[in-house]
Design a protein around this motif. Structure first.
Motif, mmCIF file in Angstrom:
data_model
loop_
_atom_site.group_PDB
_atom_site.id
_atom_site.type_symbol
_atom_site.label_atom_id
_atom_site.label_comp_id
_atom_site.label_asym_id
_atom_site.label_seq_id
_atom_site.Cartn_x
_atom_site.Cartn_y
_atom_site.Cartn_z
ATOM 1 N N UNK A 198 0.856 -1.194 0.000
ATOM 2 C CA UNK A 198 0.000 0.000 0.000
ATOM 3 C C UNK A 198 0.892 1.244 0.000
ATOM 4 N N UNK A 199 2.004 1.166 0.703
ATOM 5 C CA UNK A 199 2.909 2.315 0.760
ATOM 6 C C UNK A 199 3.417 2.673 -0.642
ATOM 7 N N UNK A 200 3.851 1.629 -1.401
ATOM 8 C CA UNK A 200 4.380 1.942 -2.742
ATOM 9 C C UNK A 200 3.274 2.430 -3.674
ATOM 10 N N UNK A 201 2.031 1.985 -3.464
ATOM 11 C CA UNK A 201 0.916 2.477 -4.295
ATOM 12 C C UNK A 201 0.622 3.952 -3.991
ATOM 13 N N UNK A 205 5.705 5.942 -7.679
ATOM 14 C CA UNK A 205 5.545 6.739 -8.914
ATOM 15 C C UNK A 205 4.090 7.054 -9.261
ATOM 16 N N UNK A 206 3.140 6.120 -8.958
ATOM 17 C CA UNK A 206 1.748 6.382 -9.365
ATOM 18 C C UNK A 206 1.028 7.336 -8.401
ATOM 19 N N UNK A 207 1.639 7.642 -7.263
ATOM 20 C CA UNK A 207 1.070 8.597 -6.290
ATOM 21 C C UNK A 207 -0.409 8.354 -5.993
ATOM 22 N N UNK A 208 -0.777 7.100 -5.830
ATOM 23 C CA UNK A 208 -2.142 6.762 -5.422
ATOM 24 C C UNK A 208 -3.173 6.799 -6.529
ATOM 25 N N UNK A 244 1.629 -1.064 9.347
ATOM 26 C CA UNK A 244 1.912 0.180 8.613
ATOM 27 C C UNK A 244 1.706 -0.101 7.134
ATOM 28 N N UNK A 245 1.650 0.977 6.325
ATOM 29 C CA UNK A 245 1.277 0.779 4.913
ATOM 30 C C UNK A 245 2.276 -0.099 4.160
ATOM 31 N N UNK A 246 3.548 -0.127 4.584
ATOM 32 C CA UNK A 246 4.509 -0.977 3.861
ATOM 33 C C UNK A 246 4.291 -2.457 4.198
ATOM 34 N N UNK A 247 3.527 -2.730 5.263
ATOM 35 C CA UNK A 247 3.226 -4.120 5.615
ATOM 36 C C UNK A 247 1.826 -4.551 5.153
ATOM 37 N N UNK A 248 1.184 -3.714 4.358
ATOM 38 C CA UNK A 248 -0.094 -4.097 3.750
ATOM 39 C C UNK A 248 0.197 -4.377 2.275
ATOM 40 N N UNK A 249 -0.022 -5.628 1.863
ATOM 41 C CA UNK A 249 0.305 -6.013 0.486
ATOM 42 C C UNK A 249 -0.971 -6.190 -0.330
ATOM 43 N N UNK A 250 -0.851 -5.911 -1.638
ATOM 44 C CA UNK A 250 -2.030 -5.933 -2.513
ATOM 45 C C UNK A 250 -1.829 -6.931 -3.651
#
Ligand SMILES: Nc1ncnc2c1ncn2[C@@H]1O[C@H](COP(=O)(O)OP(=O)(O)OP(=O)(O)O)[C@@H](O)[C@H]1O
Length: 397
Positions: A198-201, A205-208, A244-250
């Motif tokens: 979720x953090x990388x999303x 680069x795609x900024x959400x 945290x958002x880096x520990x939420x995977x999609x």
């Protein structure tokens, strides 16, 4: 007239010698019989021993094949070394001793990741790297390789993660496919989550831009479902402690799963030996100050993620003037709330839904843990905001 056999066959008197030959014949026959019996007995014993040894080998082969599919019991020299080194730690991991989790052979992971090549690196962390791996032609998985060099902190986190993930199975919690211990290297194999974290999303680069309002609500509900499972359906209850958002995977359909169970613990029992490094922005203050392990720590971290989904803001790495607390009054100001949203979702939602989500987030990040809601209550206040086809109860007419 009948002549006794002994007389009939008796030799001439003059030729008599001491020890009649008849006796000798009887003795030799006896001896032969004994030798025969001994031979039969020893060959039977030999056969039984060989059959028993073969049976033992077969049993061992089957046991290794069923419980440790990655390990080839037919001795590659390194696999022997790996399984010897594995023994003490394997004994510490409950589920491994119970044979419920596969142990991969190092050579298998090495060839699946192109010898852990740079081109297979998905992410680089402080303690190691995450690699893309192809265990078969159909699908890829990920391998987290920890190069702790035997350091106790890494070792504890590894054991903790493997132990929890072996026990916890839920659609919103990352699936562990197995692990590997080879010399100083520890690796964990996970299912592949195609859309990263979720953090990388949100901050990559795609900024959400890939995350619509509805997808963000789905992610929030998925995380709450995973947490509800840990807090309410595990016995004893489990606290994640590093949400945290880096520990939420999609995954490829943006289903969210909670990962990284290196710090997870049973509710209210403190693991004093697990140092908590890293991000403080997501952790509740009572936890940072006295290390109290409670489900309300996770509720606080969930509130921070909810705010991240609303505002698109990355929370501070270290305590500073700008923290979640400074944003609470802005979230309570309904008139201004639509203006402070993440530009990627501005104006795309029903305002009533927005107010409700903001109110839930504010409740979750309250400084007093007992005032924070239970994750079940959070979940049930978010479900009505999510369309039916995304797993909620909202009917769109
Ligand atoms: N199964 C997976 N599929 C796809 N990407 C993943 C997977 N697991 C992790 N990642 C990506 O790798 C990143 C790092 O994950 P990892 O669990 O290795 O973090 P870490 O090194 O333990 O860092 P930290 O302890 O600070 O969370 C994640 O944020 C995510 O982007």
């Amino acid at each position: 007239q009948e002549i006794p056999i002994s007389q009939a066959y008796s030799p001439p008197v003059g030729a008599l010698s001491p020890g009649p030959p008849i006796v000798k014949v009887v003795l030799r026959q006896d001896l032969n019989k004994k030798i025969l019996i001994a031979l039969i007995a020893s060959s039977t014993l030999l056969c039984v021993t060989v059959i028993f040894l073969l049976y033992l080998l077969l049993w061992r082969y089957r046991y290794m094949k069923n419980n440790f599919p990655g390990i080839n019991p037919n001795h590659h020299p390194d696999s022997v070394r790996s399984s010897v080194a594995t023994k003490p730690i394997v004994n510490k991991i409950d589920s491994v001793t119970k044979g419920t989790i596969p142990v991969y052979e190092y050579q298998l992971l090495e060839s699946a990741t192109n010898k852990f090549s740079e081109s297979n690196v998905l992410s680089r962390g402080g303690r190691g790297c995450l690699y893309r791996a192809c265990l078969d032609e159909k699908s890829s998985v990920t391998v987290k390789k920890l190069d702790g060099g035997g350091d106790t902190d890494t070792e504890k986190q590894f054991e903790n993660e493997v132990d929890w993930l072996a026990k916890i199975k839920h659609q919103n919690i990352i699936s562990m496919l197995g692990f590997c211990i080879y010399r100083q290297t520890r690796s964990i194999v996970y299912e592949m989550m195609q859309n990263g974290s979720l953090e990388s999303q949100l901050h990559g680069p795609s900024q959400g831009s890939a995350l619509t309002w509805q997808l963000r609500m789905k992610i929030a509900v998925d995380i709450a479902r995973g947490l509800e499972y840990l807090h309410e359906h595990c016995h004893p209850p489990v606290v994640h402690r590093d949400l945290k958002s880096s520990n939420i995977l999609l995954d490829s359909h943006f289903n969210a799963k909670i990962s990284d169970f290196g710090y997870a613990a049973v509710l209210m029992t403190q693991r004093k030996n697990l140092k908590l490094n890293g991000t403080l922005g997501n952790r509740a203050s009572e936890y940072i100050v006295d290390g109290k392990v409670a489900d309300k720590n996770d509720v606080y971290s969930f509130g921070v993620i909810l705010l991240e989904l609303l505002l698109g803001k990355r929370w501070v790495e270290k305590p500073s003037t700008e923290s979640v607390v400074t944003w609470v009054p802005k979230l309570s100001d309904r008139a201004n709330l639509p203006n402070i949203l993440d530009p990627a979702i501005k104006g795309s939602m029903d305002l009533k839904h927005l107010y409700q989500v903001a109110a839930v987030a504010v409740l979750c990040v309250q400084p007093e843990p007992s005032y924070r809601p239970l994750i079940t209550d959070v979940l049930h206040s978010l479900i009505p905001l999510l369309p039916l086809d995304l797993g909620g109860s909202l009917r769109i007419l």
